[in-house]
Scaffold this motif. Structure first.
Motif, PDB file in Angstrom:
ATOM      1  N   MET A  42     -16.515  32.239  64.549  1.00 36.54           N
ATOM      2  CA  MET A  42     -15.998  30.903  64.214  1.00 36.54           C
ATOM      3  C   MET A  42     -16.598  30.448  62.894  1.00 36.54           C
ATOM      4  O   MET A  42     -17.805  30.505  62.700  1.00 36.54           O
ATOM      5  N   THR A  43     -15.751  30.052  61.980  1.00 38.05           N
ATOM      6  CA  THR A  43     -16.285  29.603  60.689  1.00 38.05           C
ATOM      7  C   THR A  43     -16.667  28.126  60.766  1.00 38.05           C
ATOM      8  O   THR A  43     -16.147  27.371  61.567  1.00 38.05           O
ATOM      9  N   ASP A  44     -17.608  27.795  59.910  1.00 34.70           N
ATOM     10  CA  ASP A  44     -18.050  26.427  59.767  1.00 34.70           C
ATOM     11  C   ASP A  44     -16.877  25.589  59.257  1.00 34.70           C
ATOM     12  O   ASP A  44     -16.183  25.996  58.346  1.00 34.70           O
ATOM     13  N   PRO A  45     -16.624  24.431  59.848  1.00 32.78           N
ATOM     14  CA  PRO A  45     -15.526  23.626  59.313  1.00 32.78           C
ATOM     15  C   PRO A  45     -15.800  23.106  57.902  1.00 32.78           C
ATOM     16  O   PRO A  45     -14.873  22.865  57.134  1.00 32.78           O
ATOM     17  N   ILE A  46     -17.091  22.967  57.552  1.00 29.60           N
ATOM     18  CA  ILE A  46     -17.450  22.411  56.241  1.00 29.60           C
ATOM     19  C   ILE A  46     -18.064  23.509  55.379  1.00 29.60           C
ATOM     20  O   ILE A  46     -18.930  24.262  55.842  1.00 29.60           O
ATOM     21  N   ARG A  47     -17.662  23.570  54.140  1.00 35.41           N
ATOM     22  CA  ARG A  47     -18.297  24.493  53.190  1.00 35.41           C
ATOM     23  C   ARG A  47     -19.512  23.803  52.588  1.00 35.41           C
ATOM     24  O   ARG A  47     -19.385  22.840  51.844  1.00 35.41           O
ATOM     25  N   SER A  48     -20.709  24.297  52.940  1.00 36.57           N
ATOM     26  CA  SER A  48     -21.970  23.696  52.488  1.00 36.57           C
ATOM     27  C   SER A  48     -22.450  24.330  51.202  1.00 36.57           C
ATOM     28  O   SER A  48     -22.216  25.522  50.960  1.00 36.57           O
ATOM     29  N   ILE A  49     -23.196  23.563  50.409  1.00 37.34           N
ATOM     30  CA  ILE A  49     -23.863  24.113  49.231  1.00 37.34           C
ATOM     31  C   ILE A  49     -24.910  25.130  49.683  1.00 37.34           C
ATOM     32  O   ILE A  49     -25.744  24.833  50.540  1.00 37.34           O
ATOM     33  N   THR A  50     -24.855  26.350  49.108  1.00 40.41           N
ATOM     34  CA  THR A  50     -25.852  27.368  49.436  1.00 40.41           C
ATOM     35  C   THR A  50     -26.769  27.686  48.262  1.00 40.41           C
ATOM     36  O   THR A  50     -27.857  28.220  48.459  1.00 40.41           O
ATOM     37  N   ARG A  51     -26.303  27.425  47.044  1.00 38.58           N
ATOM     38  CA  ARG A  51     -27.140  27.658  45.867  1.00 38.58           C
ATOM     39  C   ARG A  51     -26.860  26.576  44.835  1.00 38.58           C
ATOM     40  O   ARG A  51     -25.739  26.094  44.733  1.00 38.58           O
ATOM     41  N   ARG A  52     -27.919  26.218  44.092  1.00 40.83           N
ATOM     42  CA  ARG A  52     -27.759  25.246  43.006  1.00 40.83           C
ATOM     43  C   ARG A  52     -28.215  25.891  41.706  1.00 40.83           C
ATOM     44  O   ARG A  52     -29.216  26.607  41.690  1.00 40.83           O
ATOM     45  N   PHE A  53     -27.489  25.607  40.638  1.00 39.92           N
ATOM     46  CA  PHE A  53     -27.830  26.132  39.321  1.00 39.92           C
ATOM     47  C   PHE A  53     -28.007  24.951  38.370  1.00 39.92           C
ATOM     48  O   PHE A  53     -27.020  24.326  37.978  1.00 39.92           O
ATOM     49  N   PRO A  54     -29.249  24.625  38.029  1.00 38.04           N
ATOM     50  CA  PRO A  54     -29.474  23.474  37.145  1.00 38.04           C
ATOM     51  C   PRO A  54     -28.988  23.717  35.724  1.00 38.04           C
ATOM     52  O   PRO A  54     -28.729  22.773  34.986  1.00 38.04           O
ATOM     53  N   GLY A  55     -28.828  24.975  35.334  1.00 37.79           N
ATOM     54  CA  GLY A  55     -28.389  25.286  33.970  1.00 37.79           C
ATOM     55  C   GLY A  55     -29.577  25.529  33.064  1.00 37.79           C
ATOM     56  O   GLY A  55     -30.634  24.920  33.214  1.00 37.79           O
ATOM     57  N   VAL A  56     -29.406  26.458  32.140  1.00 45.00           N
ATOM     58  CA  VAL A  56     -30.484  26.871  31.242  1.00 45.00           C
ATOM     59  C   VAL A  56     -30.043  26.627  29.805  1.00 45.00           C
ATOM     60  O   VAL A  56     -28.972  27.089  29.398  1.00 45.00           O
ATOM     61  N   PRO A  57     -30.867  25.897  28.994  1.00 47.46           N
ATOM     62  CA  PRO A  57     -30.511  25.722  27.585  1.00 47.46           C
ATOM     63  C   PRO A  57     -30.428  27.088  26.899  1.00 47.46           C
ATOM     64  O   PRO A  57     -31.316  27.919  27.062  1.00 47.46           O
ATOM     65  N   THR A  58     -29.344  27.321  26.183  1.00 49.80           N
ATOM     66  CA  THR A  58     -29.064  28.644  25.619  1.00 49.80           C
ATOM     67  C   THR A  58     -28.511  28.468  24.210  1.00 49.80           C
ATOM     68  O   THR A  58     -27.761  27.536  23.955  1.00 49.80           O
ATOM     69  N   LEU A  59     -28.918  29.371  23.317  1.00 54.07           N
ATOM     70  CA  LEU A  59     -28.358  29.410  21.967  1.00 54.07           C
ATOM     71  C   LEU A  59     -27.349  30.547  21.946  1.00 54.07           C
ATOM     72  O   LEU A  59     -27.703  31.695  22.216  1.00 54.07           O
ATOM     73  N   GLU A  60     -26.083  30.244  21.636  1.00 54.18           N
ATOM     74  CA  GLU A  60     -25.025  31.257  21.737  1.00 54.18           C
ATOM     75  C   GLU A  60     -24.200  31.255  20.461  1.00 54.18           C
ATOM     76  O   GLU A  60     -24.314  30.338  19.648  1.00 54.18           O
ATOM     77  N   GLY A  61     -23.385  32.287  20.280  1.00 59.50           N
ATOM     78  CA  GLY A  61     -22.566  32.405  19.066  1.00 59.50           C
ATOM     79  C   GLY A  61     -23.477  32.510  17.857  1.00 59.50           C
ATOM     80  O   GLY A  61     -24.468  33.228  17.858  1.00 59.50           O
ATOM     81  N   ALA A  62     -23.133  31.755  16.795  1.00 58.07           N
ATOM     82  CA  ALA A  62     -23.943  31.792  15.573  1.00 58.07           C
ATOM     83  C   ALA A  62     -25.048  30.736  15.602  1.00 58.07           C
ATOM     84  O   ALA A  62     -25.689  30.481  14.586  1.00 58.07           O
ATOM     85  N   GLY A  63     -25.265  30.116  16.775  1.00 58.23           N
ATOM     86  CA  GLY A  63     -26.316  29.113  16.896  1.00 58.23           C
ATOM     87  C   GLY A  63     -25.812  27.813  17.492  1.00 58.23           C
ATOM     88  O   GLY A  63     -26.128  26.727  17.012  1.00 58.23           O
ATOM     89  N   VAL A  64     -25.015  27.904  18.541  1.00 56.48           N
ATOM     90  CA  VAL A  64     -24.510  26.725  19.252  1.00 56.48           C
ATOM     91  C   VAL A  64     -25.446  26.448  20.430  1.00 56.48           C
ATOM     92  O   VAL A  64     -25.735  27.343  21.218  1.00 56.48           O
ATOM     93  N   ARG A  65     -25.908  25.201  20.497  1.00 60.47           N
ATOM     94  CA  ARG A  65     -26.758  24.810  21.625  1.00 60.47           C
ATOM     95  C   ARG A  65     -25.871  24.442  22.797  1.00 60.47           C
ATOM     96  O   ARG A  65     -25.046  23.541  22.708  1.00 60.47           O
ATOM     97  N   LEU A  66     -26.034  25.160  23.888  1.00 64.49           N
ATOM     98  CA  LEU A  66     -25.235  24.862  25.073  1.00 64.49           C
ATOM     99  C   LEU A  66     -26.097  25.030  26.317  1.00 64.49           C
ATOM    100  O   LEU A  66     -27.283  25.379  26.225  1.00 64.49           O
TER     101      LEU A  66
END
Ligand code: FE
Length: 291
Positions: free
Chosen positions: A1-25
């Motif tokens: 039997m599946t849970d009727p509610i889909r619960s949060i199992t993992r959280r990702f706060p996000g990591v500051p990253t420099l990408e492309g030619a130097g974009v802060r994201l």
């Protein structure tokens, strides 16, 4: 039997990253998280009022084996590719790009009044489609429908279906849903994703609380992955809440990832790198522009 509610199992706060030619994201998830979010590979959030954070942009680079989905909240990104496509992705617009067998493109944020803000999501392609002909879909804000509930929730549908409102991005094999949900203060929201789909939410603004085993509010900037179940239920905090809600059918295929190229096996990565060096990376001279 599946849970009727889909619960949060993992959280990702996000990591500051420099990408492309130097974009802060801010990177919510990426290759360290494979295969947790299958079929999704990466979520980047960019946003700044300071052009120095984004003007370097993402100059010419290749992609193979994936789809990149750019959704802008503010500002503009000019794009172009070696095969002659070009345009501007503005506030509220989405570009759903299928790199297929290979594309070389650039994505350059433009200096604008007010903040430049948006998301890029990478959606994996099934093995059998990784070497297909590249394709673009560009949809402007007015082409993206919004459903409104009796409780005042506004659900902008980029892909998938909410009640009787269907998003214009169709025919993608992982059957993705991509909603931008805005809730007034304390308003509820509920939705049942297609059965067996991977489901995540990213809080854009305010806070929203998702029902389930982990019912701590999801603050702005944080991403939550949901476990199995039927329905996802949310309620906005006292200042209201806005979140992206994304689902897709998992591929359950091996992932070989090298920067902007994502294939299934290491030898396919070696082929791609050799073709980039020696020529032959671009298999199709003219990508299809899908309406
Ligand atoms: Fe790109």
């Amino acid at each position: 039997m599946t849970d009727p509610i889909r619960s949060i199992t993992r959280r990702f706060p996000g990591v500051p990253t420099l990408e492309g030619a130097g974009v802060r994201l801010r990177r919510s998830f990426s290759n360290p998280e494979v295969p947790l979010l299958d079929p999704f590979l990466l979520l980047d959030r960019f946003g700044s009022s300071n052009p120095a954070d984004y003007m370097a942009g993402f100059p010419w680079h290749p992609h193979r084996g994936i789809q990149t989905v750019t959704y802008m909240l503010g500002g503009q990104v000019a794009h172009g590719d070696t095969l002659g496509n070009s345009g501007v992705i503005g506030a509220g617009d989405v570009q759903w790009m299928n790199s297929g067998s290979g594309i070389i493109h650039q994505e350059m944020p433009q200096r604008t009044e007010g903040p430049m803000a948006g998301f890029q999501l990478w959606v994996n392609l099934p093995a059998r489609e990784k070497m297909d002909v590249p394709a673009y879909r560009g949809l402007s804000a007015p082409e993206l429908p919004t459903a409104t509930t009796d409780e005042g929730a506004r659900v902008k549908v980029l892909a998938g279906q909410y009640r009787d409102v269907e998003g214009p991005v169709r025919g993608i094999s992982v059957d993705p849903t991509y909603f931008d949900v805005t809730l007034p203060p304390n308003a509820p929201f509920a939705w049942t994703p297609p059965s067996g789909h991977t489901l995540f939410a990213h809080a854009v603004d305010g806070t929203s609380r998702f029902e389930g085993h982990d019912a701590e509010p999801l603050p702005s900037g944080e991403t939550a992955l949901f476990g199995p179940g039927d329905e996802v239920r949310a309620r906005a905090g006292p200042e209201g809440g806005r979140f992206l809600l994304v689902s897709g059918r998992p591929l359950h295929e091996p992932v070989a990832w090298y920067g902007p190229i994502v294939m299934n096996r290491p030898d396919e990565i070696q082929d791609a790198v050799r073709e980039l060096r020696q020529g032959g990376f671009i298999k199709h001279r003219k990508p299809i522009v899908e309406e």
